[in-house]
Design a protein around this motif. Structure first.
Motif, PDB file in Angstrom:
ATOM      1  N   ASN A 125      14.302  -1.798  -1.423  1.00  0.00           N
ATOM      2  CA  ASN A 125      13.191  -2.745  -0.892  1.00  0.00           C
ATOM      3  C   ASN A 125      13.964  -3.450   0.332  1.00  0.00           C
ATOM      4  OD1 ASN A 125      11.831  -5.772  -1.614  1.00  0.00           O
ATOM      5  ND2 ASN A 125      10.727  -4.199  -1.078  1.00  0.00           N
ATOM      6  N   ILE A 126      15.098  -3.455   0.130  1.00  0.00           N
ATOM      7  CA  ILE A 126      15.835  -4.134   1.533  1.00  0.00           C
ATOM      8  C   ILE A 126      15.757  -2.913   2.517  1.00  0.00           C
ATOM      9  CG2 ILE A 126      18.123  -4.653   2.513  1.00  0.00           C
ATOM     10  CD1 ILE A 126      18.706  -6.054  -0.187  1.00  0.00           C
ATOM     11  N   ALA A 127      16.022  -1.854   2.156  1.00  0.00           N
ATOM     12  CA  ALA A 127      15.948  -0.657   3.173  1.00  0.00           C
ATOM     13  C   ALA A 127      14.568  -0.630   3.723  1.00  0.00           C
ATOM     14  CB  ALA A 127      16.475   0.533   2.294  1.00  0.00           C
ATOM     15  N   GLY A 316       7.346  10.690  -0.615  1.00  0.00           N
ATOM     16  CA  GLY A 316       6.148  10.471  -0.763  1.00  0.00           C
ATOM     17  C   GLY A 316       5.848   8.768  -1.315  1.00  0.00           C
ATOM     18  N   GLY A 317       6.672   8.754  -2.396  1.00  0.00           N
ATOM     19  CA  GLY A 317       6.536   7.298  -2.867  1.00  0.00           C
ATOM     20  C   GLY A 317       7.113   6.055  -2.208  1.00  0.00           C
ATOM     21  N   MET A 318       8.013   6.188  -1.448  1.00  0.00           N
ATOM     22  CA  MET A 318       8.515   5.249  -0.480  1.00  0.00           C
ATOM     23  C   MET A 318       7.899   5.042   0.888  1.00  0.00           C
ATOM     24  SD  MET A 318      11.270   4.156  -1.847  1.00  0.00           S
ATOM     25  CE  MET A 318      10.728   4.183  -3.440  1.00  0.00           C
ATOM     26  N   THR A 319       7.175   6.152   1.230  1.00  0.00           N
ATOM     27  CA  THR A 319       6.112   6.208   2.279  1.00  0.00           C
ATOM     28  C   THR A 319       4.979   5.313   1.860  1.00  0.00           C
ATOM     29  OG1 THR A 319       6.956   8.233   3.179  1.00  0.00           O
ATOM     30  CG2 THR A 319       5.005   7.448   3.854  1.00  0.00           C
ATOM     31  N   TRP A 320       4.639   5.408   0.709  1.00  0.00           N
ATOM     32  CA  TRP A 320       3.195   4.743   0.447  1.00  0.00           C
ATOM     33  C   TRP A 320       3.763   3.179   0.406  1.00  0.00           C
ATOM     34  CZ3 TRP A 320       0.711   1.461  -2.438  1.00  0.00           C
ATOM     35  CH2 TRP A 320      -0.836   1.500  -2.516  1.00  0.00           C
ATOM     36  N   LEU A 321       4.777   3.030  -0.375  1.00  0.00           N
ATOM     37  CA  LEU A 321       5.363   1.456  -0.317  1.00  0.00           C
ATOM     38  C   LEU A 321       5.593   0.777   0.921  1.00  0.00           C
ATOM     39  CD1 LEU A 321       7.854   1.570  -3.392  1.00  0.00           C
ATOM     40  CD2 LEU A 321       5.477   0.731  -3.691  1.00  0.00           C
ATOM     41  N   PRO A 327       4.673  -7.252   2.959  1.00  0.00           N
ATOM     42  CA  PRO A 327       6.235  -7.658   2.764  1.00  0.00           C
ATOM     43  C   PRO A 327       6.448  -8.624   1.488  1.00  0.00           C
ATOM     44  CG  PRO A 327       5.794  -7.593   4.948  1.00  0.00           C
ATOM     45  CD  PRO A 327       4.495  -7.334   4.416  1.00  0.00           C
ATOM     46  N   GLU A 328       5.691  -9.502   1.645  1.00  0.00           N
ATOM     47  CA  GLU A 328       5.726 -10.728   0.381  1.00  0.00           C
ATOM     48  C   GLU A 328       5.674 -10.427  -0.918  1.00  0.00           C
ATOM     49  OE1 GLU A 328       1.694 -11.386   2.385  1.00  0.00           O
ATOM     50  OE2 GLU A 328       3.540 -10.537   3.161  1.00  0.00           O
ATOM     51  N   ILE A 329       5.175  -9.210  -1.235  1.00  0.00           N
ATOM     52  CA  ILE A 329       5.073  -8.614  -2.510  1.00  0.00           C
ATOM     53  C   ILE A 329       5.757  -7.295  -2.627  1.00  0.00           C
ATOM     54  CG2 ILE A 329       2.950  -9.940  -3.044  1.00  0.00           C
ATOM     55  CD1 ILE A 329       1.431  -7.427  -3.066  1.00  0.00           C
ATOM     56  N   SER A 330       6.400  -7.088  -1.762  1.00  0.00           N
ATOM     57  CA  SER A 330       7.166  -5.790  -1.807  1.00  0.00           C
ATOM     58  C   SER A 330       8.004  -5.487  -2.760  1.00  0.00           C
ATOM     59  CB  SER A 330       7.939  -5.208  -0.312  1.00  0.00           C
ATOM     60  OG  SER A 330       8.860  -6.434  -0.046  1.00  0.00           O
ATOM     61  N   GLN A 334       7.764  -2.619  -5.623  1.00  0.00           N
ATOM     62  CA  GLN A 334       8.932  -1.869  -5.772  1.00  0.00           C
ATOM     63  C   GLN A 334       9.189  -1.633  -7.229  1.00  0.00           C
ATOM     64  OE1 GLN A 334      10.981  -0.568  -2.662  1.00  0.00           O
ATOM     65  NE2 GLN A 334      11.557   0.986  -4.125  1.00  0.00           N
ATOM     66  N   GLY A 335       9.534  -2.753  -8.043  1.00  0.00           N
ATOM     67  CA  GLY A 335       9.814  -2.649  -9.322  1.00  0.00           C
ATOM     68  C   GLY A 335       8.699  -2.197 -10.180  1.00  0.00           C
TER      69      GLY A 335
END
Length: 397
Positions: A125-127, A316-321, A327-330, A334-335
């Protein structure tokens, strides 16, 4: 998406710091993933016992990670919790040699999963937040984790060959210590605190695009269960020692390096659904080949499909996120994504992988082909949607 709500401390070379974390983390995984099942086997656990131990640790992460990530959104910070998780992981892993028998081992592995589980999703999430704020390429930072996995699994196989299986735990603890050090150098990304975390989960669970994407990815990730639990044991039984099995796992990550290095160029060309479909198609070929042969010269090209079965799906998953979650619910997203797509699906299949492998041996990989076929069907459904839907608080791709 606006990045004004992300506070990022002015650290020098944030991409380098993130790359160093991935290097340390996946060097540790390069020891854990190929060789930890061998340590469990050395403790006289049979195939179903090994499957239950590994699956139970996954399930615990499914329960714990979303709660930790929701708390991170509520507090508006991530790095401090990642550091705490990493340090606790070192302490628990150092106690593994003390465990004897199924129940003590299960208890200690569950404790390890409890404290270690949040390290990667928090750092991921930091990344992603840093990549969004600084316009960095996630794939080009993540690629160093793949390089580290290759080196660690290869050199780990050679270093552990001829040594007692307790050396596996020593190498694991050393790797976890380097992870703990690397987390302290991560950028301190702080979106504004989110106090409606429960509502954020409800919004995500009602977002059909998120659920479809996470389920498609989860099915394909779950298809790796037999390999994760019994790949090393299967190849050992076929006469391939640690000095061969380690490089065999490493070879699987070579093509992953190439895909991550291309990063945004691959994402822009294939799109999210295209990446998931590519991963599922490659997985069907990979598991069919692994079921049919243990010949080393055929396993090498089969293993190289890992660059697509895992890396394309993960990207693909990381791009969707990154594109579709505010940002405030990222961290919450992620979890939840980690629980659905990674922990829950893989954990469930790990339970079945033990009895499947015990009964069918290498034939268990045919069941993994079926899972990847289902993932491919969902990727087609995702592609047929008229554009990727808006994520909660996000924007259209």
């Amino acid at each position: 998406m606006s990045t004004s709500r992300i506070r990022l401390a002015e650290t020098t070379r944030p991409a380098l710091r993130i790359s160093l974390f991935y290097t340390a983390y996946f060097a540790m995984i390069g020891v854990y993933q190929p060789f930890f099942p061998l340590w469990l086997e050395s403790r006289e656990l049979d195939a179903p016992d090994i499957a239950w131990v590994m699956a139970a640790s996954m399930w615990l992460r499914v329960a714990v990670n979303p709660a930790v990530m929701r708390f991170a959104d509520w507090r508006g910070e991530r790095r401090r919790y990642a550091v705490g998780s990493a340090i606790a992981s070192v302490l628990v892993a150092a106690c593994l040699p003390l465990a004897e028998g199924f129940w003590p081992i299960l208890g200690l592995v569950l404790l390890f999963a409890l404290v270690h589980g949040p390290t990667l999703p928090l750092s991921d999430n930091i990344a992603l937040l840093t990549a969004r704020a600084r316009k960095l390429d996630y794939g080009r930072m993540r690629v160093w984790g793949s390089v580290a996995f290759i080196l660690a699994s290869t050199t780990g196989g050679w270093a552990l060959a001829g040594r007692g299986d307790e050396a596996i735990v020593v190498a694991l603890v050393a790797g976890l210590l380097s992870v703990a050090l690397a987390t302290t150098a991560l950028p301190d990304a702080r979106p504004e605190a989110r106090h409606g975390a429960r509502r954020a989960v409800a919004r995500l669970l009602h977002d059909s695009g998120f659920l479809l994407c996470a389920t498609a990815i989860g099915l394909n990730m779950a298809s790796h269960a037999v390999l994760m639990g019994f790949g090393t044991i299967h190849w050992n039984a076929a006469g391939h020692g640690k000095e061969v099995v380690g490089p065999l796992w490493a070879i699987g990550v070579v093509s992953e390096v190439a895909l991550f290095a291309l990063g945004n160029r691959v994402v822009n060309r294939l799109g999210i659904a295209g990446l998931i479909a590519l991963g599922a198609t490659a997985a069907m070929l990979r598991w069919a080949g692994t079921a049919l042969t243990t010949d080393l010269w055929l396993l090498v090209p089969i293993q190289m499909l890992h660059g697509f079965t895992f890396a394309a799906t993960h990207l693909g998953g990381m791009t969707w996120l990154q594109r579709h979650v505010a940002p405030e619910i990222s961290a919450t997203a992620q979890g939840l994504y980690s629980s659905i797509a990674m922990g829950g699906a893989i954990g469930l299949m790990l339970v079945f992988s033990g009895p499947l492998y015990e009964r069918f041996g290498g034939g268990a990989f045919w069941f993994m082909v079926a899972l990847s076929a289902c993932s491919l069907l969902l990727a087609v459904v995702l592609a047929r949607r008229r554009g990727t839907p808006n994520g909660p608080g996000g924007q259209r791709a």
